[in-house]
Write a protein that holds these residues in place. Structure first.
Motif, PDB file in Angstrom:
ATOM      1  N   ALA A   6       0.834  -1.201   0.000  1.00  9.94           N
ATOM      2  CA  ALA A   6       0.000   0.000   0.000  1.00  9.94           C
ATOM      3  C   ALA A   6       0.872   1.255   0.000  1.00  9.94           C
ATOM      4  N   ARG A   7       1.903   1.250   0.812  1.00 11.83           N
ATOM      5  CA  ARG A   7       2.786   2.402   0.882  1.00 11.83           C
ATOM      6  C   ARG A   7       3.456   2.667  -0.463  1.00 11.83           C
ATOM      7  N   ARG A   8       3.823   1.595  -1.159  1.00  8.12           N
ATOM      8  CA  ARG A   8       4.538   1.741  -2.435  1.00  8.12           C
ATOM      9  C   ARG A   8       3.706   2.505  -3.461  1.00  8.12           C
ATOM     10  N   LYS A   9       2.382   2.274  -3.446  1.00  9.36           N
ATOM     11  CA  LYS A   9       1.524   2.969  -4.401  1.00  9.36           C
ATOM     12  C   LYS A   9       1.489   4.469  -4.109  1.00  9.36           C
ATOM     13  N   PHE A  10       1.407   4.836  -2.839  1.00 15.51           N
ATOM     14  CA  PHE A  10       1.442   6.258  -2.489  1.00 15.51           C
ATOM     15  C   PHE A  10       2.832   6.852  -2.725  1.00 15.51           C
ATOM     16  N   TYR A  11       3.867   6.053  -2.505  1.00 16.04           N
ATOM     17  CA  TYR A  11       5.233   6.533  -2.724  1.00 16.04           C
ATOM     18  C   TYR A  11       5.448   6.889  -4.193  1.00 16.04           C
ATOM     19  N   ASP A  12       5.013   6.003  -5.096  1.00 16.69           N
ATOM     20  CA  ASP A  12       5.171   6.279  -6.528  1.00 16.69           C
ATOM     21  C   ASP A  12       4.431   7.557  -6.915  1.00 16.69           C
ATOM     22  N   LEU A  13       3.223   7.735  -6.379  1.00 14.20           N
ATOM     23  CA  LEU A  13       2.434   8.909  -6.704  1.00 14.20           C
ATOM     24  C   LEU A  13       3.104  10.185  -6.183  1.00 14.20           C
TER      25      LEU A  13
END
Length: 523
Positions: A349-356
């Motif tokens: 989940a964190r990775r998706k926000f990190y990419d954004l």
């Protein structure tokens, strides 16, 4: 009142009525055109909105790919890959310092650098003393006898590359003249029917291929440099036989793994040779990992399958009930319908926000990262606690933070189709699975342990490229399971495998647990 009817009632001239009819027709035509233009404009606005969403999506993807190729590699590179660049920097600095020292005038004393305190070499290593004594024990000044008053020493790390030798097993034979019989010790049993290779050589081949990811042709070349003929075909035959011999240890590790109440699972694609078509096809290496917070010896088990179908994980975990930490892949969903509890990974989940955030500097994504980091900070504090203590910590601190995060996400209204929408919905859809860890003291927060176990295999794929057959893939899964579990338990793989190959031929099956590469339980 209709204008034409009014003109007719007052007996208006025909020319006036015709002009009124013409004007009314023009007005109706213009009204129809305006209605059509309004509809077209509305349609164009919808298309423009969709195009804007698509542009935003493509801009996000483009920024992400540029970052992966040219930008900071904090998320794109794992620790082993980042160390490659760190090593290069250290090497460059040392090279420049050496060149500067060589270029300095001989009469100029280079500035002294603060000397780094070097760690002591490991105490378990064998020491070989080299004594540098004086050639003569008399004083250079007065020719008097010198008396030893002490000594100084320095230590250097030394290594001997793979050095081959021959072990001769001699079995003296004795005869009894009275009864005319012969007596001799029986030949020591071997795990495979070959006297050419000792357990050390067999262990070296397996560890080199499946842990250090060295292809057999490189091992053949290394042996040739030492004047030892060691054909790839011979090593391949040995590995095939060893895979069968070590299968019982793999099966027992699978049994021990399924005794756990919670597991990690993940999968990675590998290429398998397809001889009929003269090319490769995609297969999958499924990985199952024990939960470190459960307090048991860590185990990782690899399962090689020819597809990513969910039936493989269902077959592997048949009759197992517990909590399974996985990503959102649909192949796991059938297990959750059969009673297995789903747990979601906060790292995903964190990775998706990190990419954004990294690609578009999105403020909502930045806030999400801040909130998720607070959950991880609490986990870091509770890493060394007991299960009961960690449970209390999570109830007091993690649960309120988690509830606030989930409520904040629920109140967001991102535009469907955007990167933010996908990141938010990823958590919303599995809210119960993301909350499960905070309800206990022994469930992990993310799936990183199994991803770390897969990483060496993923790096090794760049060397061995593909599996030669389905049987070869399954054999690789057996050997990588044993070696990977040994590494997790701090067991030196080479020494462990050598010991196992010496004992296995006469080892009772009832004591097979003693051969597993598991550290002893903490008393």
């Amino acid at each position: 009142m209709n204008l034409l009817n009014a003109l007719t009632q007052i007996h208006a001239p025909a020319s006036l009525v015709e002009e009124a009819e013409r004007i009314m027709a023009q007005v109706m035509s213009q009204a129809l055109q305006l209605s059509q233009q309004t509809q077209q404009l509305s349609c164009k606005e919808q298309q423009l909105h969709l195009l804007e969403l698509n542009i935003q999506k493509l801009a996000h993807e483009l920024a992400r790919y540029k970052r992966l190729q040219f930008g900071s590699k904090a998320e794109a590179f794992d620790a082993e890959q980042r160390q490659l660049f760190e090593d290069d920097t250290t090497q460059d600095i040392a090279a420049v310092e050496t060149e500067l020292a060589a270029a300095a005038p001989t009469e100029t004393t280079p500035p002294s650098r603060p000397r780094k305190k070097r760690p002591a070499l490991p105490a378990h290593l064998k020491r070989t003393d080299v004594i540098h004594d004086l050639a003569r024990c008399t004083c250079d000044q007065c020719d008097g006898q010198l008396v030893k008053i002490g000594e100084d020493f320095t230590e250097q790390l030394d290594v001997e590359p793979a050095r081959f030798s021959v072990i001769r097993h001699i079995y003296p034979q004795y005869a009894c003249r009275q009864c005319e019989t012969l007596s001799a010790e029986p030949a020591i049993p071997s795990v495979i029917d070959s006297w050419l290779a000792s357990p050390s050589v067999l262990a070296w081949i397996v560890v080199s291929k499946y842990l250090d990811h060295l292809p057999l042709y490189r091992l053949e070349s290394m042996a040739e440099r030492n004047g030892v003929p060691l054909p790839r075909s011979t090593m391949s035959e040995w590995i095939g036989r060893l895979g069968v011999s070590l299968q019982p240890l793999y099966d027992r590790l699978v049994e021990r793994l399924k005794q756990q109440a919670s597991l990690h699972a993940d999968e990675t694609p590998v290429q398998q040779l397809d001889p009929g078509k003269g090319k490769t096809k995609r297969a999958y290496l499924w990985a199952y990992r024990s939960n470190d917070l459960a307090g048991t010896a860590p185990i990782v088990v690899f399962d090689y399958q020819t597809s990513r179908s969910g039936q493989h994980v269902a077959a592997f975990l048949a009759d197992w009930q517990g909590t399974l930490m996985v990503d959102d892949y649909a192949g796991y969903k059938s297990l959750f319908r059969e009673g297995v509890a789903e747990q979601a990974c906060w790292a995903h989940a964190r990775r998706k926000f990190y990419d954004l955030h990294k690609d578009l500097n999105h403020p909502v994504a930045a806030e999400a990262l801040t909130r998720i980091s607070r959950l991880y900070a609490i986990e870091a504090e509770g890493r060394e606690l007991t299960i009961e203590e960690r449970h209390r910590l999570r109830q007091q601190r993690s649960q309120p933070e988690l509830d606030a995060l989930l409520k904040w996400l629920a109140d967001l209204t991102p535009t469907p189709g955007t990167g933010l929408y996908r990141a938010v919905e990823y958590v919303r859809r599995r809210e119960a699975a993301f909350s499960r860890y905070a309800e206990t003291g022994d469930l992990p927060i993310d799936n990183n342990p199994v991803e770390n176990a897969i990483r060496p295999v993923a790096l090794g794929k760049k060397n061995w490229l593909f599996a030669g057959s389905e049987r070869a893939g399954r054999r690789a899964a057996v050997l990588q399971t044993l070696l990977g579990t040994a590494r997790l338990n701090g067991v030196e793989p080479m020494a462990w495998l050598k010991d196992v190959l010496e004992k296995l031929p006469i080892w009772p099956n009832a004591r097979i647990d003693e051969l597993l590469p598991l550290r002893p339980p903490v008393s």
